[in-house]
Design an enzyme around this catalytic site. Structure first.
Site, PDB file in Angstrom:
ATOM      1  N   GLN A  88       0.677  -4.777   2.275  1.00 23.38           N
ATOM      2  CA  GLN A  88       1.258  -3.492   2.670  1.00 23.38           C
ATOM      3  C   GLN A  88       1.108  -3.273   4.179  1.00 23.38           C
ATOM      4  O   GLN A  88       0.034  -3.446   4.740  1.00 23.38           O
ATOM      5  CB  GLN A  88       0.586  -2.352   1.884  1.00 23.38           C
ATOM      6  CG  GLN A  88       1.222  -1.005   2.100  1.00 23.38           C
ATOM      7  CD  GLN A  88       2.679  -0.928   1.644  1.00 23.38           C
ATOM      8  OE1 GLN A  88       3.036  -1.403   0.576  1.00 23.38           O
ATOM      9  NE2 GLN A  88       3.534  -0.352   2.473  1.00 23.38           N
TER      10      GLN A  88
ATOM     11  N   ASP B  94       8.761 -10.245   0.303  1.00 23.71           N
ATOM     12  CA  ASP B  94       9.192  -9.251   1.297  1.00 23.71           C
ATOM     13  C   ASP B  94      10.187  -9.857   2.292  1.00 23.71           C
ATOM     14  O   ASP B  94      10.831  -9.138   3.050  1.00 23.71           O
ATOM     15  CB  ASP B  94       7.972  -8.761   2.096  1.00 23.71           C
ATOM     16  CG  ASP B  94       7.524  -7.369   1.689  1.00 23.71           C
ATOM     17  OD1 ASP B  94       8.336  -6.656   1.063  1.00 23.71           O
ATOM     18  OD2 ASP B  94       6.383  -7.003   2.002  1.00 23.71           O
TER      19      ASP B  94
ATOM     20  N   LYS C  82       4.601   0.646  -6.302  1.00 25.39           N
ATOM     21  CA  LYS C  82       5.015  -0.735  -6.614  1.00 25.39           C
ATOM     22  C   LYS C  82       4.342  -1.213  -7.902  1.00 25.39           C
ATOM     23  O   LYS C  82       4.968  -1.844  -8.749  1.00 25.39           O
ATOM     24  CB  LYS C  82       4.691  -1.649  -5.423  1.00 25.39           C
ATOM     25  CG  LYS C  82       5.633  -1.406  -4.254  1.00 25.39           C
ATOM     26  CD  LYS C  82       5.153  -1.977  -2.945  1.00 25.39           C
ATOM     27  CE  LYS C  82       6.058  -1.493  -1.814  1.00 25.39           C
ATOM     28  NZ  LYS C  82       5.559  -1.787  -0.478  1.00 25.39           N
TER      29      LYS C  82
END
Ligand code: NAP
Length: 298
Positions: free
Chosen positions: A98, A121, A54
């Site tokens: 994460q 997200d 990322k």
């Protein structure tokens, strides 16, 4: 006839090119740079790989990234303090923690602590709700969004089709259903969900014009579960032992690619299908977050 391959890498490449142009316009015309914070708690090797991918992708697009790594024994207080700092950092437009975090971390509480406008997200209840009601002020979760884009770019219109989603997780299966069922362009499908409690799984999957597998079981979907001519999207990423390879493993999806590609009309490979799209849509959401926070239209 062998199925046409839906090339996620190539489609993600096109989306990335558009985003690079957009990021350049933001810099040139508005003097702003999108910023993404990526938080990792602990040393999980797969999570480290995802986080680094990322960060690398941000650099490729000209997006500022801030990687924060907390020790594996970090507590909730430490993590929530970091989230608070990032929530209030004007350089940061998107925050991602994460998954999966270590067991002492209450993931739901962490998600709830992220400002919805920085929840790129789309795990926060506000954004999940907005997605469900079709309110585009929120974000769309990256993996199902990537699947919708794969369908769009490969000329598959879900309207009027029967889409069967295997799996009902909060990050893939459920939002996948919500997106496909929207009364909107590029959606408008009739949706069925198959999960571990479904008794007649194959009977349902064989009715699918579009079959989306997101279960985390290597090569679970076999040719006899697929209607001839169906479009098959494989979200699964599973490591299986392969002593002949350098790493000792290889990646396979939730679909038996070799067998199913003889039946399907179009199919995504693993790797190179949904995976690259997930990260491209994360970048898309970060740019969108930046534009919203700076009140920049289009
Ligand atoms: P998850 O949270 O473990 O959910 C799996 C879902 O599959 C659950 O709803 C489960 O049903 C269902 N399931 C499990 N075994 C089943 C069976 N035998 N028959 C029918 N349904 C079954 O997994 P996830 O996060 O959704 O991820 C799914 C897969 O996608 C994994 O391989 C993951 O690595 C991959 N993934 C890929 C990307 C990408 O970027 N390509 C992103 C995210 C995830 P119950 O609810 O009944 O338990």
């Amino acid at each position: 006839m062998a199925a046409e391959i839906i090339d996620g890498k190539a489609i993600a490449g096109k989306i990335t090119e558009e985003l690079i142009k957009k990021v350049a316009v933001l810099a040139r015309s508005y003097n702003v740079q999108p910023g993404l914070a990526v938080v990792l708690v602990g040393e999980d090797p797969a999570s480290k790989v995802y986080v680094n991918m990322k960060v690398k992708k941000c650099a490729e697009l000209g997006i500022y990234s801030d990687k924060r790594v907390l020790p594996a024994d970090a507590g909730m207080d430490e993590l929530l303090q970091l989230i608070d700092e990032l929530n209030n950092d004007p350089k940061i437009n998107g925050i991602l923690v994460q998954s999966p975090p270590p067991p002492q971390i209450d993931e739901e509480a962490v998600i709830a602590a992220i400002k919805p406008e920085k929840d790129v997200d789309c795990f926060h209840a506000v954004n999940v709700g907005r997605m469900l009601i079709g309110d585009d002020r929120g974000f769309v979760p990256c993996t199902p969004y990537g699947v919708m884009k794969l369908l769009e770019y490969s000329g598959v219109d879900p309207a009027g089709k029967h889409a069967v989603v295997i799996g009902r997780s909060n990050i893939v299966g459920k939002p996948m259903m919500a997106l496909l069922i929207q009364k909107a362009k590029g959606a408008n499908a009739t949706v069925t969900c198959v999960h571990s409690g479904t008794v007649n799984q194959s009977e349902l999957t064989r009715q699918a014009d579009i079959l989306i597998a997101a279960i985390g079981r290597p090569e679970f979907v076999q040719a006899d579960m697929v209607k001839p001519g169906a479009v098959v999207i494989d979200v699964g990423i599973n490591r299986v032992e392969a002593p002949e390879t350098k790493n000792g493993y290889r990646l396979v999806g939730d679909v038996d690619f070799k067998a199913v590609s003889k039946v399907a009309s179009k199919i995504t490979p693993v790797p190179g299908g949904v995976g690259p799209m997930t990260i491209a849509m994360l970048m898309h959401n970060t740019v969108k977050a930046c534009m919203q926070q700076h009140h920049i239209n289009n």
